[in-house]
Design an enzyme around this catalytic site. Structure first.
Site, PDB file in Angstrom:
ATOM      1  N   ASP A  57      34.569  45.741  43.170  1.00  0.00           N
ATOM      2  CA  ASP A  57      35.191  44.407  43.157  1.00  0.00           C
ATOM      3  C   ASP A  57      36.164  44.198  44.317  1.00  0.00           C
ATOM      4  O   ASP A  57      36.837  43.161  44.379  1.00  0.00           O
ATOM      5  CB  ASP A  57      35.957  44.194  41.842  1.00  0.00           C
ATOM      6  CG  ASP A  57      35.069  43.653  40.716  1.00  0.00           C
ATOM      7  OD1 ASP A  57      34.039  43.008  41.009  1.00  0.00           O
ATOM      8  OD2 ASP A  57      35.424  43.864  39.545  1.00  0.00           O
ATOM      9  N   HIS A 156      41.013  33.706  35.545  1.00  0.00           N
ATOM     10  CA  HIS A 156      42.027  33.642  36.614  1.00  0.00           C
ATOM     11  C   HIS A 156      42.300  32.164  36.899  1.00  0.00           C
ATOM     12  O   HIS A 156      41.372  31.339  36.849  1.00  0.00           O
ATOM     13  CB  HIS A 156      41.489  34.250  37.920  1.00  0.00           C
ATOM     14  CG  HIS A 156      41.642  35.732  38.048  1.00  0.00           C
ATOM     15  ND1 HIS A 156      40.668  36.510  38.658  1.00  0.00           N
ATOM     16  CD2 HIS A 156      42.650  36.582  37.710  1.00  0.00           C
ATOM     17  CE1 HIS A 156      41.072  37.781  38.673  1.00  0.00           C
ATOM     18  NE2 HIS A 156      42.265  37.855  38.104  1.00  0.00           N
ATOM     19  N   CYS A 250      37.954  33.724  45.535  1.00  0.00           N
ATOM     20  CA  CYS A 250      38.164  35.135  45.167  1.00  0.00           C
ATOM     21  C   CYS A 250      37.997  36.054  46.372  1.00  0.00           C
ATOM     22  O   CYS A 250      38.624  37.110  46.426  1.00  0.00           O
ATOM     23  CB  CYS A 250      37.159  35.576  44.106  1.00  0.00           C
ATOM     24  SG  CYS A 250      37.245  34.688  42.568  1.00  0.00           S
TER      25      CYS A 250
HETATM   26  N1  ARG Z   1      35.051  41.092  38.818  1.00  0.00           N
HETATM   27  C1  ARG Z   1      36.332  40.679  39.271  1.00  0.00           C
HETATM   28  C2  ARG Z   1      37.346  40.769  38.138  1.00  0.00           C
HETATM   29  O1  ARG Z   1      36.968  40.450  37.027  1.00  0.00           O
HETATM   30  C3  ARG Z   1      36.267  39.265  39.803  1.00  0.00           C
HETATM   31  C4  ARG Z   1      37.556  38.828  40.408  1.00  0.00           C
HETATM   32  C5  ARG Z   1      37.503  37.403  40.888  1.00  0.00           C
HETATM   33  N2  ARG Z   1      38.651  37.080  41.614  1.00  0.00           N
HETATM   34  C6  ARG Z   1      39.367  35.958  41.471  1.00  0.00           C
HETATM   35  N3  ARG Z   1      40.327  35.738  42.302  1.00  0.00           N
HETATM   36  N4  ARG Z   1      39.127  35.103  40.494  1.00  0.00           N
HETATM   37  O2  ARG Z   1      38.481  41.152  38.320  1.00  0.00           O
END
Ligand code: ARG
Length: 257
Positions: A57, A156, A250
């Site tokens: 990630d 988020h 992201c």
């Molecule tokens: N798989 C990552 C997580 O769940 C995705 C992060 C996405 N980032 C964001 N800024 N929304 O942490």
């Protein structure tokens, strides 16, 4: 930005991630390259951090730190799977001469902490702890407004709200608690409202320079609403990264020296 060299979906820390479903690392890389080229074509500078093996990630650079006025607040991930990204991103800043203050509470950087003009909008409910908001206000010296996220799909703040410029945002009302919806209506009476279909393709996970909004190409209703409101839009396809629950924002950490 961080090239998705080691991108994979091998664990599940948000509802978008399915470790049993196929994903295409080469396609993720080419989609990411297109996003990077989009920023370069718009005249932005893109700095890169070295991707580390075993951190699938790490492509989601927004979660690496929060930088305002040259002050850098590091991150502390909720999930052990991402913990080792925090020192890597902090080192990127310290190596460039920016001291980093490390948080005590769970804090996922620009995933939940968005600069909006003079203030910071701060999400909580799934990742960044409420206590981290006070810590952010101390460290970055901007007023912080807490917004309560209520839908696990929009875990988020940057999946539910996009800062368009110093005075306006786009958001999905249903992703917020009733009280936070009222706060958003008070702060942004002319906000661009997204619908469920926009949010379901992570359309709000967009990056605006105040003029042009780079957003997932699948978010056609939102793109039309943004153009109606006077913004230019550029659609990018990052569908492969969406399998991890991420979009253009992201992948993008803003460096504000
Ligand atoms: N798989 C990552 C997580 O769940 C995705 C992060 C996405 N980032 C964001 N800024 N929304 O942490």
């Amino acid at each position: 930005m961080c090239r998705p060299t080691h991108f994979a979906v091998t664990y599940r820390i948000n509802p978008w991630m399915d470790p049993t479903a196929p994903y295409d690392n080469a396609l993720a890389i080419s989609q990411w390259e297109t996003l990077r080229q989009t920023y370069l074509d718009l005249g932005h500078t893109v700095e890169l951090i070295e991707p580390l093996p075993g951190l699938p990630d790490m492509v989601f650079a927004a979660n690496g730190a929060t930088m305002v006025d040259g002050r850098v607040l590091g991150v502390q991930f909720r999930d052990a799977e991402r913990a080792d990204e925090a020192p890597a991103y902090a080192a990127w800043f310290t190596e460039r001469g920016y001291p980093v203050s490390m948080p005590k509470h769970t804090n996922e950087g620009e995933g939940d902490l968005l600069l909006a003009g003079d203030i910071m909008l701060a999400g909580t409910g799934f990742r960044t702890a409420h206590a981290a908001h006070a810590e952010t206000q101390e460290a970055l010296q901007r007023p912080v407004i807490t917004l309560q996220l209520v839908d696990p799909a929009y875990y988020h703040l940057d999946t539910a709200l996009c800062v368009l410029d110093d005075t306006n945002v786009a958001y999905l009302p249903e992703a917020f608690s009733p009280g936070s919806q009222a706060v958003l209506r008070q702060l942004y009476p002319h906000a661009v409202l997204a619908d469920r279909a926009d949010a379901a393709v992570l359309g709000l996970n967009a990056v605006s320079d105040g003029r042009t909004v780079v957003l997932p190409v699948q978010a056609t209703h939102l793109a039309a609403a943004l153009r109606e409101a006077g913004y230019q839009t550029v659609g990018v396809d990052v569908s492969e990264l969406r399998k991890a629950g991420g979009g253009p924002k992201c992948c993008t950490l803003e460096v504000r020296p």
